[in-house]
Design a protein around this motif. Structure first.
Motif, short mmCIF file in Angstrom:
data_model
loop_
_atom_site.label_atom_id
_atom_site.label_comp_id
_atom_site.label_asym_id
_atom_site.label_seq_id
_atom_site.Cartn_x
_atom_site.Cartn_y
_atom_site.Cartn_z
N TYR A 272 -51.71 -71.55 13.47
CA TYR A 272 -52.18 -70.27 12.93
C TYR A 272 -53.36 -69.81 13.78
O TYR A 272 -54.19 -70.62 14.21
CB TYR A 272 -52.65 -70.45 11.48
N THR A 273 -53.43 -68.50 14.03
CA THR A 273 -54.59 -67.98 14.78
C THR A 273 -55.19 -66.77 14.06
O THR A 273 -54.51 -66.08 13.30
CB THR A 273 -54.21 -67.54 16.21
N LEU A 274 -56.45 -66.58 14.34
CA LEU A 274 -57.21 -65.46 13.77
C LEU A 274 -57.91 -64.73 14.91
O LEU A 274 -58.41 -65.37 15.83
CB LEU A 274 -58.28 -66.00 12.85
N ALA A 275 -57.96 -63.39 14.82
CA ALA A 275 -58.69 -62.63 15.83
C ALA A 275 -59.12 -61.30 15.24
O ALA A 275 -58.40 -60.75 14.40
CB ALA A 275 -57.81 -62.37 17.05
N PRO A 276 -60.28 -60.79 15.69
CA PRO A 276 -60.63 -59.43 15.28
C PRO A 276 -59.52 -58.49 15.74
O PRO A 276 -59.04 -58.62 16.87
CB PRO A 276 -61.93 -59.16 16.03
N SER A 277 -59.11 -57.60 14.89
CA SER A 277 -57.96 -56.76 15.23
C SER A 277 -58.39 -55.46 15.87
O SER A 277 -59.27 -54.78 15.36
CB SER A 277 -57.17 -56.45 13.97
N PRO A 278 -57.78 -55.09 16.99
CA PRO A 278 -58.00 -53.75 17.51
C PRO A 278 -57.43 -52.71 16.52
O PRO A 278 -56.66 -53.07 15.63
CB PRO A 278 -57.21 -53.72 18.82
N ALA A 279 -57.81 -51.46 16.71
CA ALA A 279 -57.36 -50.40 15.79
C ALA A 279 -55.98 -49.92 16.21
O ALA A 279 -55.83 -48.85 16.83
CB ALA A 279 -58.36 -49.26 15.80
N GLU A 280 -54.97 -50.71 15.90
CA GLU A 280 -53.60 -50.36 16.31
C GLU A 280 -53.20 -49.03 15.70
O GLU A 280 -53.49 -48.76 14.54
CB GLU A 280 -52.64 -51.46 15.87
N GLY A 281 -52.53 -48.20 16.50
CA GLY A 281 -52.09 -46.90 16.02
C GLY A 281 -53.11 -45.80 16.25
O GLY A 281 -52.80 -44.62 16.12
N SER A 282 -54.36 -46.20 16.63
CA SER A 282 -55.37 -45.16 16.89
C SER A 282 -55.15 -44.56 18.27
O SER A 282 -54.46 -45.14 19.12
CB SER A 282 -56.77 -45.78 16.82
N ARG A 378 -61.46 -55.37 11.03
CA ARG A 378 -60.30 -56.01 10.42
C ARG A 378 -59.87 -57.20 11.28
O ARG A 378 -60.26 -57.29 12.44
CB ARG A 378 -59.16 -54.99 10.29
N PHE A 379 -59.09 -58.10 10.67
CA PHE A 379 -58.66 -59.30 11.40
C PHE A 379 -57.15 -59.35 11.51
O PHE A 379 -56.41 -58.84 10.65
CB PHE A 379 -59.17 -60.56 10.69
N ARG A 380 -56.71 -59.98 12.56
CA ARG A 380 -55.30 -60.14 12.85
C ARG A 380 -54.92 -61.59 12.58
O ARG A 380 -55.49 -62.51 13.18
CB ARG A 380 -55.14 -59.88 14.35
N TYR A 381 -54.00 -61.84 11.66
CA TYR A 381 -53.53 -63.18 11.32
C TYR A 381 -52.18 -63.39 12.00
O TYR A 381 -51.24 -62.64 11.74
CB TYR A 381 -53.38 -63.33 9.81
N GLU A 382 -52.09 -64.40 12.84
CA GLU A 382 -50.83 -64.65 13.57
C GLU A 382 -50.46 -66.12 13.47
O GLU A 382 -51.29 -66.97 13.15
CB GLU A 382 -50.99 -64.24 15.04
#
Lengths: 395, 288
Positions: A272-282, A378-382
C-alpha cells in the motif's frame, strides 16, 4: 576644434558608460533557479521537475516576459545530498544571483539551503515535507506545497488502523522528517488502540537483514517503510527473504513504478502507498500533463509547476523582479480572492491590467499559512496490483 | 538474545566475505603501487553494471557474468591508472590518491550518463530464506558466499603459483630487489591494477546481486573497504580478508548494540583504533 577639458572628458566618458548600463538594467533578464535532485535517491523526479519549469518560463517569455523583462532559468543538481545542495545553492545565489530557488526535494537539502536563502533575500519554494522546515526562522522567505509530516504521519497511522492492524513497525533512514512522521503516526495508532515501534537504519548499508530481524521480533502486522527508493529496495528484498507475511505500507515516492520494475513482482505485490494527491482534473494538472507528456505526472512536478507560476506572478504583483517582491507578494496572487487562474501567462496579463488573481494550481489550491505551509491537501491511496500502482481512492 | 547474536554473526560473516573481494583488490594495488586507489568504489560499480548487462542482455548465469564484471572493471581500472594516476606518479602517493578519487567521480558519472539513475535488478528469482531452527540464511547469500570464496581461492592460486603472481609479490615485498632480478615494473603494475580493479568489479557485482545496481552501488562500499584494508594491514592479502570479515561482523553486531543509523561509526572507529594502537594493522608489517 574644441579641446575637451579633462573634467569634461571624464564626465562625458562616465555618461557614455552609464547610459548603456542603465539601458541594460531596464531590460536585464530576471534569473530564477531550480535546485532539484538530478541524481541520487530523488533522481527520478528532479529532471522532469526542471524541464517543467523550463517549459513554463518559455511560455511566459514568448508572451512578453515579466515586467517587460525576459526570464532566465538556471538549473542545478542537489544530488539529493545536503552538502552538494549547499554548494549548488551558493552558486545560484552568489554567481547567478537568482531571485528565487524552486523545487528542493529532500528535507535534509531544504533544511541546509533555507538559511542561505533568507540571509541573501532569495525566495525558496520547496516540496519537502519535514515539520521542522516551516518551523525555521525563515521570516516569510519560504513556502512549501507538500503537506507537513504531522499531517502525513497521522494519515499513515489512520491508514494502518483502516487496514485492520494494530501493531506497526516503522523502518526509516535518518532524515529530518523521520521522528515527527513516526511520532504522529504513533499518536494516531494509539488513539485507535494500536502501537508502533521505530528502527532507524543506515541508508547506505548493502544488506538490512539484521535490521529486519530486529523488526520481526516485535511481531508487527504492518511494516511501514519510511525511506527513499534505493534503501527501500534493499529493505523490501530482505523483508521478503525473511518470510514476512503481513502488510506493507510506504510513501509512493519510494515504492514507485521504477522500483516496481526493478524488483521481482512477488516482492512488491500488495504494497500500500500513500502520497499527497495532485489536483487531478484541474486546469493546472492538465497543463502539466501536456508539458511532461504523461497522463500521470508525479506530485513534485505538479508542485514545482505551481512554484514557478506563483513566483512569476508575485514578481509582477510586487512590480519588481527580486526575492523581496516575491516574499511580499506571493500571498496576493495565491489566495484572498480574485480572478481564478491556473497559469502565469493568464495571471500576468490580469496583473498587468491592474486586476487581482487567485491561483489554483496543479497540486492544489496553493493557499499558504503564515508559516508557509499549505492549508489544504488531499491524499492518494494506492496499492501495487499486478505490477502496477493502482489507485484505490483520493481523500 | 544469543539467538539474535548468532544470526547477526552469520549475516556478518557472509557480508564480510563479499566485502573481502573488493578489499583484496584495494590492498593489492596498495601493496604494489604504494597508493590507496579510491576509484575502487566506482570500479565496483563498473563491474556491477557489466555483470548486469551480461546477465540481463545476454542471459549469462552468475558464474559466467562474474568474469564479465572482472574484465570490464579491469579495463576501466587500467584506463584510470594510465590516464589519471600515472601522470601524477612523481608527485607522490597523496596526489595519486586524489587523482584516483577524481577519476572515480568521472567514472561514476559516465555510468550515470549511460545507464541513468534507475535501479537495475539482476534477472534472478528472489527466494525466501532457508530456516534452521531459529536461524535463517538466504540461498542467494550462500551462492554469493561461495562465489566470493572462489574468487579469493583463484587470487591465492594466481599469486602463489603463476610467474606473474610471484613477480607481484616480489615487487610488494621489496621493489628494488625485484627490479634488480629483472622483474618488469610496468608489466607488474598493469597486471596488479587489472587484477585489483577486476576484484573490485566482481565485489560490486556480488553486492548488486544481493541488492540492485545503481550508479552509487560501489561508492557506498568505499568506507567499509578502506576500513577493512586498514584493519587488516594495508598491503596484506590475508589481512584484507580478516579485516573485511571483522568489519562485516562488527557492522551487523553493532545493530543489536546501538542505533543502526550509526553503522558508519564502526568503520571510523576501526580505522581510528588501528591507527592509534597498531598502525601496521592486524597482519601488516609496515606502518602506513
Amino acid at each position: 576644434m574644441t579641446l575637451l577639458t579633462r573634467r569634461a572628458a571624464f564626465a562625458a566618458g562616465t555618461a557614455m558608460l552609464a547610459v548603456p548600463s542603465l539601458a541594460r538594467a531596464q531590460g536585464a533578464p530576471i534569473r530564477l533557479g531550480t535546485l532539484t535532485p538530478l541524481t541520487g535517491a530523488g533522481g527520478p523526479y528532479g529532471p522532469v521537475m526542471a524541464n517543467c519549469v523550463r517549459a513554463v518560463i518559455a511560455e511566459v517569455n514568448a508572451a512578453g516576459g515579466v515586467l517587460g523583462r525576459q526570464v532566465q532559468l538556471v538549473s542545478e543538481d542537489d544530488q539529493t545530498n545536503p552538502e552538494a545542495g549547499v554548494r549548488a545553492a551558493r552558486k545560484l545565489i552568489d554567481v547567478d544571483r537568482v531571485a528565487a530557488i524552486m523545487g528542493t526535494w529532500a528535507s535534509s537539502v531544504t533544511t541546509a539551503v533555507a538559511p542561505l536563502c533568507w540571509e541573501s533575500r532569495t525566495f525558496l519554494a520547496t516540496v519537502s515535507g519535514a515539520d521542522s522546515i516551516t518551523a525555521l526562522p525563515h521570516n516569510g522567505w519560504l513556502v512549501r506545497t507538500q503537506p507537513n509530516t504531522t499531517l502525513q504521519g497521522r494519515k499513515f497511522g489512520e491508514y494502518v488502523l483502516e487496514l485492520g492492524a494494530k501493531r506497526a513497525f516503522f523502518m526509516a533512514p535518518q532524515t529530518p522528517f523521520t521522528q515527527s512522521q513516526f511520532t504522529n503516526m504513533k499518536v494516531a495508532l494509539e488513539r485507535g488502540g494500536g502501537s508502533a515501534d521505530l528502527l532507524i537504519y543506515d541508508a547506505n548499508k548493502p544488506s538490512l537483514r539484521t535490521e529486519v530481524d530486529q523488526a520481526l521480533r516485535a511481531r508487527p502486522e504492518v511494516i511501514v517503510l519510511g525511506g527513499y527508493t534505493p534503501d527501500s529496495t534493499v529493505l523490501l528484498r530482505d523483508i521478503f527473504r525473511a518470510g514476512f507475511r503481513g502488510k506493507l505500507l510506504a510513501f509512493a515516492y519510494s515504492v514507485n513504478q521504477q522500483m516496481i520494475g526493478s524488483l521481482p513482482h512477488e516482492v512488491t505485490e500488495g504494497i500500500y502507498t500513500l502520497a499527497p494527491s495532485p489536483a487531478e482534473g484541474s486546469g493546472g494538472f492538465d497543463r502539466v500533463k501536456r508539458i511532461v507528456g504523461s497522463d500521470n505526472p508525479d506530485p513534485y512536478t505538479c508542485q514545482i509547476y505551481d512554484h514557478v507560476n506563483l513566483v512569476l506572478m508575485a514578481m509582477a504583483a510586487g512590480r519588481d523582479g527580486t526575492g523581496q517582491a516575491i516574499r511580499d507578494s506571493i500571498r496576493r496572487v495565491s489566495q484572498g480572492g480574485g480572478e481564478r487562474v491556473d497559469n502565469a501567462v493568464d495571471g500576468l496579463r490580469i496583473v498587468a491590467a491592474g486586476g487581482k488573481v487567485d491561483y489554483d494550481g496543479a497540486s492544489g489550491p496553493c493557499d499558504f499559512t503564515d508559516a508557509g505551509d499549505i492549508s489544504d491537501c488531499r491524499f492518494r491511496y494506492e496499492q501495487v496490483r499486478a505490477g502496477r500502482q493502482t489507485l484505490l481512492r483520493i481523500a | 538474545m544469543p539467538e539474535a547474536l548468532i544470526q547477526a554473526l552469520i549475516n556478518g560473516v557472509i557480508a564480510g566475505t563479499i566485502l573481502a573481494v573488493p578489499a583484496l583488490g584495494f590492498t593489492a594495488i596498495f601493496a604494489v603501487l604504494n597508493y590507496p586507489n579510491f576509484a575502487i568504489g566506482a570500479l565496483a560499480t563498473v563491474g556491477a553494471y557489466a555483470g548486469w548487462v551480461g546477465n540481463t542482455a545476454f542471459g549469462l548465469p552468475m558464474a559466467a557474468a562474474l568474469p564479465v564484471a572482472f574484465v570490464a572493471a579491469a579495463l576501466a581500472g587500467l584506463a584510470v591508472q594510465w590516464m589519471a594516476v600515472k601522470p601524477l606518479e612523481a608527485a607522490g602517493a597523496l596526489m595519486m590518491a586524489i587523482a584516483s578519487l577524481a577519476a572515480g567521480l568521472v567514472l561514476e558519472n559516465m555510468l550515470r550518463f549511460g545507464f541513468g539513475n534507475e535501479l537495475r535488478g539482476f534477472d534472478l528469482p528472489l527466494l525466501r530464506d532457508w530456516r534452521f531452527g531459529a536461524f535463517r540464511v538466504g540461498p542467494q547469500q550462500v551462492e554469493n558466499f561461495v562465489l566470493a570464496l572462489a574468487c579469493m581461492a583463484l587470487l591465492w592460486a594466481f599469486l602463489r603459483f603463476s610467474r606473474t603472481g610471484r613477480a607481484m609479490r616480489a615487487v610488494a615485498d621489496n621493489r628494488d630487489l625485484a627490479l634488480l632480478r629483472g622483474v618488469d615494473p610496468v608489466r607488474v603494475a598493469a597486471v596488479t591494477v587489472a587484477v585489483g580493479a577486476g576484484l573490485a568489479g566482481m565485489g560490486g557485482m556480488l553486492v548488486g546481486l544481493d541488492t540492485s545496481v545503481d550508479p552509487l552501488v560501489g561508492t557506498r562500499l568505499v568506507l567499509s573497504i578502506f576500513a577493512a584494508a586498514v584493519l587488516g594491514g594495508l598491503g596484506s592479502i590475508p589481512g584484507a580478508v580478516a579485516g573485511a570479515i571483522a568489519i562485516g561482523v562488527a557492522e551487523e553486531v553493532a545493530v543489536l548494540a546501538f542505533n543502526p543509523a550509526y553503522r558508519l561509526v564502526v568503520g571510523f572507529v576501526a580505522i581510528l583504533a588501528v591507527l592509534t594502537l597498531r598502525p601496521a594493522g592486524l597482519f601488516g608489517t609496515r606502518a602506513g
